[in-house]
Design a protein around this motif. Structure first.
Motif, PDB file in Angstrom:
ATOM      1  N   MET A 285      29.915  43.452  45.988  1.00  0.00           N
ATOM      2  CA  MET A 285      31.059  43.256  46.597  1.00  0.00           C
ATOM      3  C   MET A 285      31.630  42.412  45.475  1.00  0.00           C
ATOM      4  SD  MET A 285      33.346  41.823  50.053  1.00  0.00           S
ATOM      5  CE  MET A 285      32.463  39.641  49.705  1.00  0.00           C
ATOM      6  N   LEU A 286      31.197  40.908  45.473  1.00  0.00           N
ATOM      7  CA  LEU A 286      31.333  40.182  44.448  1.00  0.00           C
ATOM      8  C   LEU A 286      32.125  40.706  43.270  1.00  0.00           C
ATOM      9  CD1 LEU A 286      29.330  37.172  45.513  1.00  0.00           C
ATOM     10  CD2 LEU A 286      32.016  37.980  46.034  1.00  0.00           C
ATOM     11  N   VAL A 287      30.784  41.497  42.299  1.00  0.00           N
ATOM     12  CA  VAL A 287      30.826  42.350  41.331  1.00  0.00           C
ATOM     13  C   VAL A 287      32.132  43.048  41.038  1.00  0.00           C
ATOM     14  CG1 VAL A 287      29.777  43.098  39.754  1.00  0.00           C
ATOM     15  CG2 VAL A 287      28.792  41.798  41.056  1.00  0.00           C
ATOM     16  N   PRO A 288      32.496  43.909  41.695  1.00  0.00           N
ATOM     17  CA  PRO A 288      33.521  44.552  41.255  1.00  0.00           C
ATOM     18  C   PRO A 288      35.121  44.207  41.820  1.00  0.00           C
ATOM     19  CG  PRO A 288      31.905  45.989  43.296  1.00  0.00           C
ATOM     20  CD  PRO A 288      31.518  44.734  42.703  1.00  0.00           C
ATOM     21  N   LEU A 289      35.149  43.024  42.974  1.00  0.00           N
ATOM     22  CA  LEU A 289      35.978  42.643  43.071  1.00  0.00           C
ATOM     23  C   LEU A 289      36.045  41.563  41.356  1.00  0.00           C
ATOM     24  CD1 LEU A 289      38.136  42.135  45.075  1.00  0.00           C
ATOM     25  CD2 LEU A 289      36.945  40.369  45.965  1.00  0.00           C
ATOM     26  N   ALA A 290      35.584  41.057  40.937  1.00  0.00           N
ATOM     27  CA  ALA A 290      35.330  39.683  39.941  1.00  0.00           C
ATOM     28  C   ALA A 290      35.822  41.023  38.250  1.00  0.00           C
ATOM     29  CB  ALA A 290      34.361  39.191  39.415  1.00  0.00           C
ATOM     30  N   LEU A 291      35.553  42.017  38.265  1.00  0.00           N
ATOM     31  CA  LEU A 291      35.853  43.383  37.391  1.00  0.00           C
ATOM     32  C   LEU A 291      37.691  42.811  38.032  1.00  0.00           C
ATOM     33  CD1 LEU A 291      32.892  45.491  37.002  1.00  0.00           C
ATOM     34  CD2 LEU A 291      34.128  43.733  35.682  1.00  0.00           C
ATOM     35  N   VAL A 292      38.003  43.144  38.961  1.00  0.00           N
ATOM     36  CA  VAL A 292      39.071  43.722  39.188  1.00  0.00           C
ATOM     37  C   VAL A 292      39.965  42.712  38.777  1.00  0.00           C
ATOM     38  CG1 VAL A 292      40.759  44.192  41.348  1.00  0.00           C
ATOM     39  CG2 VAL A 292      38.266  45.673  40.980  1.00  0.00           C
ATOM     40  N   LEU A 293      40.133  41.267  39.382  1.00  0.00           N
ATOM     41  CA  LEU A 293      40.329  40.655  39.273  1.00  0.00           C
ATOM     42  C   LEU A 293      40.897  39.943  37.564  1.00  0.00           C
ATOM     43  CD1 LEU A 293      41.791  37.790  39.609  1.00  0.00           C
ATOM     44  CD2 LEU A 293      39.669  36.717  39.685  1.00  0.00           C
TER      45      LEU A 293
ATOM     46  N   ALA B 247      44.681  58.717  36.992  1.00  0.00           N
ATOM     47  CA  ALA B 247      45.966  59.631  36.319  1.00  0.00           C
ATOM     48  C   ALA B 247      46.742  58.934  35.264  1.00  0.00           C
ATOM     49  CB  ALA B 247      46.917  59.991  37.432  1.00  0.00           C
ATOM     50  N   ALA B 248      47.458  57.628  35.325  1.00  0.00           N
ATOM     51  CA  ALA B 248      48.344  56.635  34.603  1.00  0.00           C
ATOM     52  C   ALA B 248      46.957  56.595  33.248  1.00  0.00           C
ATOM     53  CB  ALA B 248      49.544  56.169  34.744  1.00  0.00           C
ATOM     54  N   ARG B 249      45.863  56.012  33.846  1.00  0.00           N
ATOM     55  CA  ARG B 249      45.018  55.320  33.607  1.00  0.00           C
ATOM     56  C   ARG B 249      45.306  53.623  32.924  1.00  0.00           C
ATOM     57  NH1 ARG B 249      40.731  57.370  31.425  1.00  0.00           N
ATOM     58  NH2 ARG B 249      40.140  56.195  29.268  1.00  0.00           N
ATOM     59  N   ASP B 250      45.576  53.770  33.461  1.00  0.00           N
ATOM     60  CA  ASP B 250      46.847  51.963  33.517  1.00  0.00           C
ATOM     61  C   ASP B 250      45.915  50.939  34.181  1.00  0.00           C
ATOM     62  OD1 ASP B 250      47.824  49.821  33.333  1.00  0.00           O
ATOM     63  OD2 ASP B 250      49.238  50.042  33.829  1.00  0.00           O
ATOM     64  N   TRP B 251      44.425  51.124  34.178  1.00  0.00           N
ATOM     65  CA  TRP B 251      43.748  49.712  34.827  1.00  0.00           C
ATOM     66  C   TRP B 251      43.705  48.653  35.290  1.00  0.00           C
ATOM     67  CZ3 TRP B 251      37.158  51.164  33.912  1.00  0.00           C
ATOM     68  CH2 TRP B 251      37.434  52.639  33.755  1.00  0.00           C
ATOM     69  N   PRO B 252      44.695  47.449  34.041  1.00  0.00           N
ATOM     70  CA  PRO B 252      44.890  46.619  34.153  1.00  0.00           C
ATOM     71  C   PRO B 252      45.944  46.434  35.569  1.00  0.00           C
ATOM     72  CG  PRO B 252      44.834  46.835  32.613  1.00  0.00           C
ATOM     73  CD  PRO B 252      44.184  48.382  32.842  1.00  0.00           C
ATOM     74  N   PHE B 253      47.281  47.387  35.456  1.00  0.00           N
ATOM     75  CA  PHE B 253      48.125  47.140  36.676  1.00  0.00           C
ATOM     76  C   PHE B 253      47.190  47.833  38.281  1.00  0.00           C
ATOM     77  CE2 PHE B 253      51.845  48.481  38.609  1.00  0.00           C
ATOM     78  CZ  PHE B 253      52.389  47.847  38.918  1.00  0.00           C
ATOM     79  N   GLY B 254      46.431  48.821  37.773  1.00  0.00           N
ATOM     80  CA  GLY B 254      45.871  49.417  38.711  1.00  0.00           C
ATOM     81  C   GLY B 254      44.765  47.820  39.952  1.00  0.00           C
ATOM     82  N   SER B 255      44.594  47.278  38.466  1.00  0.00           N
ATOM     83  CA  SER B 255      43.012  46.041  39.362  1.00  0.00           C
ATOM     84  C   SER B 255      44.585  45.121  39.865  1.00  0.00           C
ATOM     85  CB  SER B 255      43.190  45.594  37.798  1.00  0.00           C
ATOM     86  OG  SER B 255      41.966  46.269  37.566  1.00  0.00           O
ATOM     87  N   THR B 256      45.867  44.960  40.062  1.00  0.00           N
ATOM     88  CA  THR B 256      46.728  44.100  39.576  1.00  0.00           C
ATOM     89  C   THR B 256      47.226  44.326  41.120  1.00  0.00           C
ATOM     90  OG1 THR B 256      47.546  43.183  37.781  1.00  0.00           O
ATOM     91  CG2 THR B 256      48.688  42.653  38.953  1.00  0.00           C
ATOM     92  N   LEU B 257      47.857  45.313  41.403  1.00  0.00           N
ATOM     93  CA  LEU B 257      47.923  46.241  43.021  1.00  0.00           C
ATOM     94  C   LEU B 257      46.459  45.946  43.210  1.00  0.00           C
ATOM     95  CD1 LEU B 257      49.979  49.532  41.496  1.00  0.00           C
ATOM     96  CD2 LEU B 257      50.506  47.406  42.459  1.00  0.00           C
ATOM     97  N   THR B 258      45.399  46.552  43.330  1.00  0.00           N
ATOM     98  CA  THR B 258      44.114  45.973  44.145  1.00  0.00           C
ATOM     99  C   THR B 258      44.249  44.836  44.884  1.00  0.00           C
ATOM    100  OG1 THR B 258      42.820  47.830  42.785  1.00  0.00           O
ATOM    101  CG2 THR B 258      41.588  46.229  44.394  1.00  0.00           C
TER     102      THR B 258
END
Length: 254
Positions: free
Chosen positions: A1-9, A222-233
């Motif tokens: 859980m922590l590793v994916p959450l750290a990547l998203v952050l 779809a948009a392939r905007d991972w930074p903003f997708g991560s921010t929403l997450t």
């Protein structure tokens, strides 16, 4: 859980590449985009649908759990198995079953048409989304409520009745206060997956009702905007953490 959450952050402070991917240049623009009225509207719509689903689940789940708790022991097991029985079927199959039921020539519209009341547009709207979410997560409301009601000492309600309280007064002043923890847990169990769900809105809501789960999915795939997708997450996780803290605080107070 922590590793994916750290990547998203970590992705939240970087930029999107011209053709997708990550450009490792620091920025805070992703957080500023969260307050765009378009995205705030999606979050507000998600909160509304999740809250409505939770409220209806509570109104249905509480009397259901109460009735199950009053059954003889052998029938309690049968009733609880019936409650969890839908979980034995694949989630996607159950959602597609609702598409068949709610479609124009489906069973529900056919029955309404036979009664001279239809047909209605039951599919691809917010009502269909609430129906699908309610069907999927209602057991998560019933089970914690049943566990709480089952633990109640029946002598408390008998004492209330002996002191002259009506059935409604006994429920309001004895049963309900002693089952608040189950109510809070059930509401949390229904609200959290309803708020972040994207499969049911996609299949039952169509393109008319966008929820935050669909928005996040679209940003990544779809948009392939991972930074903003991560921010929403991250924002979604923050909201859920606040709800968990509030639920724990309210449970302790109860």
């Amino acid at each position: 859980m922590l590793v994916p959450l750290a990547l998203v952050l970590s992705y939240t402070v970087f930029q999107r590449g011209r053709f997708g991917g990550i450009v490792y240049e620091f920025t805070t623009s992703n957080f500023a985009r969260l307050f765009d009225p378009l995205y705030l509207g999606v979050v507000g719509n998600s909160l509304k649908i999740a809250a409505l689903t939770t409220l209806i689940a509570l109104l249905i789940g509480y009397p259901t759990a109460y009735l199950i708790a009053q059954l003889p022991r052998k029938w309690k097991t049968v009733a609880l198995v019936a409650i969890v029985l839908p979980f034995w079927t694949n989630f996607i199959i159950r959602v597609y079953a609702w598409i068949i039921l709610l479609s124009g020539p489906g069973l529900i519209n056919s029955g309404l048409k036979a009664l001279g009341l239809g047909p209605f547009e039951l599919l691809y709207n917010e009502g269909a989304i609430v129906t699908g979410l309610l069907y999927s997560y209602l057991p998560l409301m019933v089970l914690p409520l049943y566990a709480t009601i089952e633990k109640l000492d029946p002598q408390l309600r008998e004492a209330s009745a002996n002191l002259g309280a009506s059935a409604f007064t006994t429920f309001r002043k004895v049963t309900l206060p002693l089952t608040v923890s189950g109510v809070l847990t059930g509401c949390l169990f229904v609200f959290v997956p309803s708020f972040g769900n994207f499969v049911i809105p996609e299949l039952l809501g169509g393109s008319k009702s966008l929820m935050v789960g669909n928005l996040i999915r679209n940003q990544f795939l779809a948009a392939r905007d991972w930074p903003f997708g991560s921010t929403l997450t991250l924002a979604l996780v923050a909201v859920l953490i606040v709800l968990l803290i509030a639920q724990a605080w309210a449970a302790r107070r109860a």
